[in-house]
Design a protein around this motif. Structure first.
Motif, PDB file in Angstrom:
ATOM      1  N   ALA A  54       0.866  -1.159  -0.021  1.00 54.98           N
ATOM      2  CA  ALA A  54       0.049   0.100   0.017  1.00 54.98           C
ATOM      3  C   ALA A  54       0.829   1.364  -0.161  1.00 54.98           C
ATOM      4  CB  ALA A  54      -0.849   0.010   1.349  1.00 54.98           C
ATOM      5  N   ILE A  58       0.791   3.979  -2.883  1.00 56.15           N
ATOM      6  CA  ILE A  58       0.357   5.328  -2.841  1.00 56.15           C
ATOM      7  C   ILE A  58       1.388   6.124  -3.273  1.00 56.15           C
ATOM      8  CG2 ILE A  58      -0.136   6.925  -0.999  1.00 56.15           C
ATOM      9  CD1 ILE A  58      -2.564   5.130  -1.592  1.00 56.15           C
ATOM     10  N   ILE A  61       1.786   7.811  -6.536  1.00 57.73           N
ATOM     11  CA  ILE A  61       0.415   8.677  -6.946  1.00 57.73           C
ATOM     12  C   ILE A  61       1.093  10.121  -7.220  1.00 57.73           C
ATOM     13  CG2 ILE A  61      -1.332  10.038  -6.527  1.00 57.73           C
ATOM     14  CD1 ILE A  61      -2.225   7.710  -4.651  1.00 57.73           C
ATOM     15  N   THR A  63       1.207  13.748  -7.765  1.00 53.82           N
ATOM     16  CA  THR A  63       0.661  14.914  -6.932  1.00 53.82           C
ATOM     17  C   THR A  63       1.221  16.303  -7.600  1.00 53.82           C
ATOM     18  OG1 THR A  63       2.271  15.015  -5.233  1.00 53.82           O
ATOM     19  CG2 THR A  63       0.311  13.835  -4.877  1.00 53.82           C
ATOM     20  N   LEU A  78      -1.887  11.464   2.205  1.00 55.63           N
ATOM     21  CA  LEU A  78      -1.227  10.521   1.509  1.00 55.63           C
ATOM     22  C   LEU A  78      -0.899   9.277   2.455  1.00 55.63           C
ATOM     23  CD1 LEU A  78       0.893  12.303  -1.155  1.00 55.63           C
ATOM     24  CD2 LEU A  78      -0.943  10.877  -1.416  1.00 55.63           C
ATOM     25  N   ALA A  81      -3.844   7.606   3.521  1.00 59.91           N
ATOM     26  CA  ALA A  81      -4.251   6.808   2.569  1.00 59.91           C
ATOM     27  C   ALA A  81      -3.492   5.337   2.532  1.00 59.91           C
ATOM     28  CB  ALA A  81      -4.125   7.300   1.237  1.00 59.91           C
ATOM     29  N   ALA A  82      -2.148   5.691   2.832  1.00 58.89           N
ATOM     30  CA  ALA A  82      -1.139   4.330   2.614  1.00 58.89           C
ATOM     31  C   ALA A  82      -1.652   3.426   3.768  1.00 58.89           C
ATOM     32  CB  ALA A  82       0.064   4.821   2.968  1.00 58.89           C
ATOM     33  N   LEU A  85      -5.496   2.096   3.211  1.00 58.23           N
ATOM     34  CA  LEU A  85      -5.960   1.543   1.738  1.00 58.23           C
ATOM     35  C   LEU A  85      -6.230   0.112   1.989  1.00 58.23           C
ATOM     36  CD1 LEU A  85      -6.020   1.967  -1.147  1.00 58.23           C
ATOM     37  CD2 LEU A  85      -3.473   1.004  -1.427  1.00 58.23           C
ATOM     38  N   VAL A 131      -3.408   1.769  -7.079  1.00 55.15           N
ATOM     39  CA  VAL A 131      -3.004   3.248  -7.155  1.00 55.15           C
ATOM     40  C   VAL A 131      -4.247   3.901  -7.306  1.00 55.15           C
ATOM     41  CG1 VAL A 131      -1.904   5.023  -8.531  1.00 55.15           C
ATOM     42  CG2 VAL A 131      -0.693   2.873  -7.686  1.00 55.15           C
ATOM     43  N   GLY A 134      -6.385   4.237  -4.293  1.00 55.22           N
ATOM     44  CA  GLY A 134      -5.664   5.139  -3.298  1.00 55.22           C
ATOM     45  C   GLY A 134      -5.900   6.756  -3.818  1.00 55.22           C
ATOM     46  N   SER A 135      -6.013   6.892  -5.103  1.00 51.69           N
ATOM     47  CA  SER A 135      -6.220   8.221  -5.835  1.00 51.69           C
ATOM     48  C   SER A 135      -7.805   8.494  -5.772  1.00 51.69           C
ATOM     49  CB  SER A 135      -5.865   7.975  -7.371  1.00 51.69           C
ATOM     50  OG  SER A 135      -4.555   7.818  -7.689  1.00 51.69           O
ATOM     51  N   ILE A 138      -8.151   9.750  -1.890  1.00 47.68           N
ATOM     52  CA  ILE A 138      -7.366  10.946  -1.723  1.00 47.68           C
ATOM     53  C   ILE A 138      -8.169  12.074  -2.401  1.00 47.68           C
ATOM     54  CG2 ILE A 138      -5.474  12.300  -2.402  1.00 47.68           C
ATOM     55  CD1 ILE A 138      -3.814   9.756  -2.122  1.00 47.68           C
TER      56      ILE A 138
END
Length: 283
Positions: A54, A58, A61, A63, A78, A81-82, A85, A131, A134-135, A138
């Motif tokens: 995870a 992440i 990603i 950004t 972030l 999220a990690a 996830l 990904v 996770g996106s 986020i």
């Protein structure tokens, strides 16, 4: 002559089975996509591997579209999220899709009809579904649009390993033909034998020896794979967990072969004793 034909056919049956069984296991559990997914799916329930994967997903990603003055606000999101996830409802499906995409990259043909496979020069994990998950999380938390990539690749092997997968894809399905040949040879041995119980005993002993040989071979193969280093911590973790899962799965096949061998030996011995007992009774 019949004894020679029977003995030769028994030896041939054992030799063919020695190659057929591992080849069939490789085809069903590694080469075929569904078997690979079923074998590797439990890895997604390993907490340590989950968190490492995870964090790696992440971390990829992009950004760059986030304004600079918001970067300090996005960083904690972030990190969160990690950490969260693997607990999202969509994680199991994303992990399964990761395995399917990764299998296609590693085992699909490299012709023009398989552009994804052509982009991978070694064994590869494509974590794009993770990904994307996770996106989405986020974006939901920050209200900022993030465009996940179609591919996010993590190499888990060396280029020569990719060549191995191509050879497996080509030759592993031949195991079914070899298994059929082994069955025919064993049937021929039984038909030609003067004492069929000796064929059963010999085949059973052969199965027991093959089970031991396969166990030693699996241990040597596992050690060889584990000795390679991809240079990536997550890739090494996946390699370790997958090799352990594959070894445990193949061990059930070797155990089944050993049990079958033991049963054949027992049946053969009993079948050989029955005529002797009848002969003694008639005397």
């Amino acid at each position: 002559m019949r004894t020679f034909v029977s003995a030769a056919a028994t030896v041939l049956a054992v030799l063919l089975a020695a190659v057929a069984v591992p080849a069939i296991w490789l085809d069903r559990s590694i080469v075929q996509e569904q078997g690979f997914v079923e074998l590797a799916a439990p890895l997604g329930r390993n907490p340590e591997f989950q968190q490492g994967l995870a964090a790696a997903a992440i971390g990829t990603i992009d950004t760059s579209a986030v304004p600079g003055f918001l970067s300090d606000l996005v960083r904690p999101v972030l990190e969160n999220a990690a950490a969260s996830l693997t607990g999202l409802p969509g994680y199991p499906a994303a992990w399964e899709e990761t395995l399917r995409k990764s299998h296609r990259l590693s085992f699909a043909g490299t012709d023009a009809n398989n552009p994804e496979a052509a982009s991978a020069s070694s064994l590869t994990l494509d974590v794009a579904p993770l990904v994307a998950l996770g996106s989405e999380e986020i974006s939901r938390a920050t209200r900022l649009p993030l465009d996940p990539p179609e591919q996010t690749l993590i190499n888990v092997g060396q280029p020569e390993h990719k060549e191995w997968t191509e050879r497996l894809r080509t030759f592993a399905p031949a195991g079914y033909l070899l298994a059929g040949g082994s069955a025919v040879a064993l049937l021929l041995a039984l038909v030609a034998a003067r004492r069929r119980w000796t064929v059963l005993v010999a085949a059973g002993v052969g199965a027991l020896l093959l089970a031991a040989l396969w166990t030693l071979g699996a241990q040597a193969g596992s050690a060889a794979v584990l000795a390679t280093d991809s240079g990536n911590e997550v890739a090494n973790m996946f390699r370790n967990e997958f090799v352990a899962a594959a070894s445990a799965d193949f061990q059930t096949w070797t155990l089944a072969a050993a049990i079958t061998g033991g049963v054949l030996v027992l049946v053969g011995i009993v079948a050989g004793l029955i005529p002797r007992k009848r002969a003694r009774v008639t005397r």
